[in-house]
Write an enzyme that holds these catalytic residues in place. Sequence first.
Site, PDB file in Angstrom:
ATOM      1  CB  SER A 310      -1.102   0.365   1.241  1.00 39.82           C
ATOM      2  OG  SER A 310      -0.066   0.220   2.451  1.00 39.82           O
ATOM      3  CB  CYS A 312       4.859  -0.476  -2.463  1.00 37.94           C
ATOM      4  SG  CYS A 312       5.808  -1.131  -3.714  1.00 37.94           S
ATOM      5  CG  ASP A 351       5.177  -8.765   1.869  1.00 32.67           C
ATOM      6  OD1 ASP A 351       4.255  -8.060   2.540  1.00 32.67           O
ATOM      7  OD2 ASP A 351       6.558  -8.915   1.358  1.00 32.67           O
ATOM      8  N   GLY A 352       1.555  -7.894   0.455  1.00 33.01           N
ATOM      9  CA  GLY A 352       2.043  -6.186  -0.272  1.00 33.01           C
ATOM     10  C   GLY A 352       0.831  -6.348  -0.674  1.00 33.01           C
ATOM     11  N   GLY A 353       0.024  -5.313  -0.556  1.00 35.93           N
ATOM     12  CA  GLY A 353      -1.283  -4.493  -1.012  1.00 35.93           C
ATOM     13  C   GLY A 353      -2.551  -5.494  -0.252  1.00 35.93           C
ATOM     14  N   GLY A 374       1.111  -5.421   6.116  1.00 33.54           N
ATOM     15  CA  GLY A 374       2.067  -4.119   6.380  1.00 33.54           C
ATOM     16  C   GLY A 374       0.358  -3.319   7.330  1.00 33.54           C
ATOM     17  CE1 TYR A 398       2.674   0.259   6.397  1.00 31.82           C
ATOM     18  CE2 TYR A 398       1.353   0.659   5.622  1.00 31.82           C
ATOM     19  CZ  TYR A 398       2.391  -0.325   5.509  1.00 31.82           C
ATOM     20  OH  TYR A 398       2.568  -0.763   5.063  1.00 31.82           O
ATOM     21  N   GLY A 400       6.249   3.643   4.475  1.00 37.30           N
ATOM     22  CA  GLY A 400       7.483   2.072   3.451  1.00 37.30           C
ATOM     23  C   GLY A 400       8.582   2.029   4.436  1.00 37.30           C
ATOM     24  NE  ARG A 413      11.565  -4.562   1.802  1.00 37.63           N
ATOM     25  CZ  ARG A 413      10.603  -4.962   0.978  1.00 37.63           C
ATOM     26  NH1 ARG A 413       9.656  -4.218   1.134  1.00 37.63           N
ATOM     27  NH2 ARG A 413      10.540  -5.934   1.209  1.00 37.63           N
ATOM     28  CD  GLU A 421      12.956   0.721  -4.213  1.00 40.43           C
ATOM     29  OE1 GLU A 421      12.180  -0.726  -4.630  1.00 40.43           O
ATOM     30  OE2 GLU A 421      14.247  -0.032  -4.459  1.00 40.43           O
TER      31      GLU A 421
HETATM   32  P1  IMP Z   1       0.812  -3.327   2.577  1.00 39.12           P
HETATM   33  O1  IMP Z   1       0.079  -4.421   3.541  1.00 39.12           O
HETATM   34  O2  IMP Z   1       0.476  -3.363   1.748  1.00 39.12           O
HETATM   35  O3  IMP Z   1       0.780  -2.267   3.759  1.00 39.12           O
HETATM   36  O4  IMP Z   1       2.182  -4.288   2.373  1.00 39.12           O
HETATM   37  C1  IMP Z   1       2.877  -4.165   3.271  1.00 39.12           C
HETATM   38  C2  IMP Z   1       4.755  -4.944   2.454  1.00 39.12           C
HETATM   39  O5  IMP Z   1       5.059  -3.659   1.591  1.00 39.12           O
HETATM   40  C3  IMP Z   1       5.662  -4.765   2.870  1.00 39.12           C
HETATM   41  O6  IMP Z   1       5.657  -6.624   3.836  1.00 39.12           O
HETATM   42  C4  IMP Z   1       6.629  -5.004   2.253  1.00 39.12           C
HETATM   43  O7  IMP Z   1       6.694  -6.412   1.321  1.00 39.12           O
HETATM   44  C5  IMP Z   1       6.117  -3.821   1.106  1.00 39.12           C
HETATM   45  N1  IMP Z   1       7.510  -2.875   1.550  1.00 39.12           N
HETATM   46  C6  IMP Z   1       7.167  -2.030   3.055  1.00 39.12           C
HETATM   47  N2  IMP Z   1       8.257  -0.687   2.927  1.00 39.12           N
HETATM   48  C7  IMP Z   1       8.255  -0.525   1.445  1.00 39.12           C
HETATM   49  C8  IMP Z   1       8.707   0.417   0.370  1.00 39.12           C
HETATM   50  O8  IMP Z   1       8.831   1.466   0.780  1.00 39.12           O
HETATM   51  N3  IMP Z   1       8.235   0.269  -0.795  1.00 39.12           N
HETATM   52  C9  IMP Z   1       7.855  -1.039  -1.374  1.00 39.12           C
HETATM   53  N4  IMP Z   1       7.514  -1.953  -0.583  1.00 39.12           N
HETATM   54  C10 IMP Z   1       7.104  -2.012   0.924  1.00 39.12           C
END
Ligand code: IMP
Length: 497
Positions: A310, A312, A351-353, A374, A398, A400, A413, A421
């Site tokens: 979210s 990213c 993982d992610g989104g 996340g 929140y 990244g 990272r 990123e």
């Molecule tokens: P969310 O659950 O959609 O908020 O995504 C969380 C995931 O985004 C994390 O587990 C990482 O894999 C990824 N992530 C974390 N920080 C960043 C960033 O700054 N850029 C791109 N991906 C990130």
Amino acid sequence: MARTVLTEPSRAIAEFRLLPGLTRPEAVADRVSLATRLAVLPCGGAVRLNIPLVAAAMQAVSGVAMGIELARHGGVAFLYASQPVAAQAEMVRRIKNHKAGFVQPQTVPPDLPIARVADLAAAKGFSTFPVVDAQGRLLGLLTRLDYAPARHAALPARDRMIPRDRLVVGREPLTLRQANDLLMDSHQSVLPIVDGDDRLRDLVFRKDIQNHLEHPDEVVDARKRLLAAAAINTHDYRERLPALAEAGVDVVAIDSSDGHSCFQAETLAFARQACPDLPVIGGNIVTADGFRFLAEAGAAGVKIGMGGGSICITQEQKGTGRGLGTAILEVAAARDEWHRRTGAYLPLIADGGIVTAKDMVIALALGADAVMLGRYFARFEESPTEKVMINNRVMKPYWGEGSPRAREWRGARYGQATFAEGVEGYVEYAGPLRDNVAETLAILRSSMSSAGARDLAELHREAVVEVVSALSIREGQAHDIQVAGPPTGFGAKAWGV
Ligand code: IMP
């Protein structure tokens, strides 16, 4: 020209729906098991969770409070690596020492003055200290009721302790239930547990047992301490990994946006040699080639996803990434093939989104064994950030790990990159983890029951998943009525409010 151009678009999780299967009495929602494997153990067996939810390794998500609360509900939080090694190892220690049943005691020698015991109590935040001799044998117990710092300051601990012969003591091996029985019959609030040589091993607190009984999904190690998970990176792993292992971490994930990399293979090789008992998850990858690379390099599990988070902006900045739905499908097929060929089942973490319970069940049905979240966890009371009011709404910050804010920490990272990123923003505060996770799990169980699956293995085997059109997605939402404000009361959150 590019080596390969795939002209079929890759699919986001939100483009899939689960078809209903036969719902059987043994698969009604409250009988559905959400237990899963997170990683395989080098010596055989697996790190098992009771729910397939893990919290992302991010500064705004996974600290000690999240690690404790999520483990008590059956998942784990990956403590972020974008901090000094010693600070992260201390977080692991705090989770492992959390009073989840058997607690590793802080002992004092018999001649320590009560004034020093009081100092220790103030520094540690607890007041019960077993008194042991130089060989670690139990001599007595000091609890909050046994000393008054002002009155007894100059007395040695031995003069105020309840002596060993007046204590009810448990002897190893002992289950938590047996410890509970002993405590219930004693007049003590805490039970010391000793080994065959009378050396003190653990304490069990009466109040923790009640707490434990209220958390049947709690995930613990062989010594009944909560599971702790942490992230490492491919830069300082030579220092970080042994420090985390020493602190008692149970599982580690290499945190990288691009895990199909020789640096991950080097990190995994180091881990095998330096910490051979510690499972290390590799990732993130989004292709079958990436999966095979990490499997061959000895990863204990594989994390999938690139560009979908979210916060990213990797896809926008670098043009690299893949829809998470397609990524899971391709990687799960490679995993199943690897399983058939080698007999080793490598758990996959999507993982992610992933935003809602429906995204989670789709990710699981497509082949994931767990989902990493996340934004979902960042909204809860237990995330490490402070609440702020914005336009009369309670929000939490929140950001990244690749955002300028997190990259201020050099080893992070994305620490080496000269461009962002990730972005920084706010998410709406959603209250305690407990309530939110309970609702999410209820939805997950209900979806799995509709699909005819009693557990995740059946979901993998039996699920029928279909790509849906944009119009079909619209049809599946409330439409063509004037929505009468947010629903309130029971089920309100299920409607997304
Ligand atoms: P969310 O659950 O959609 O908020 O995504 C969380 C995931 O985004 C994390 O587990 C990482 O894999 C990824 N992530 C974390 N920080 C960043 C960033 O700054 N850029 C791109 N991906 C990130």
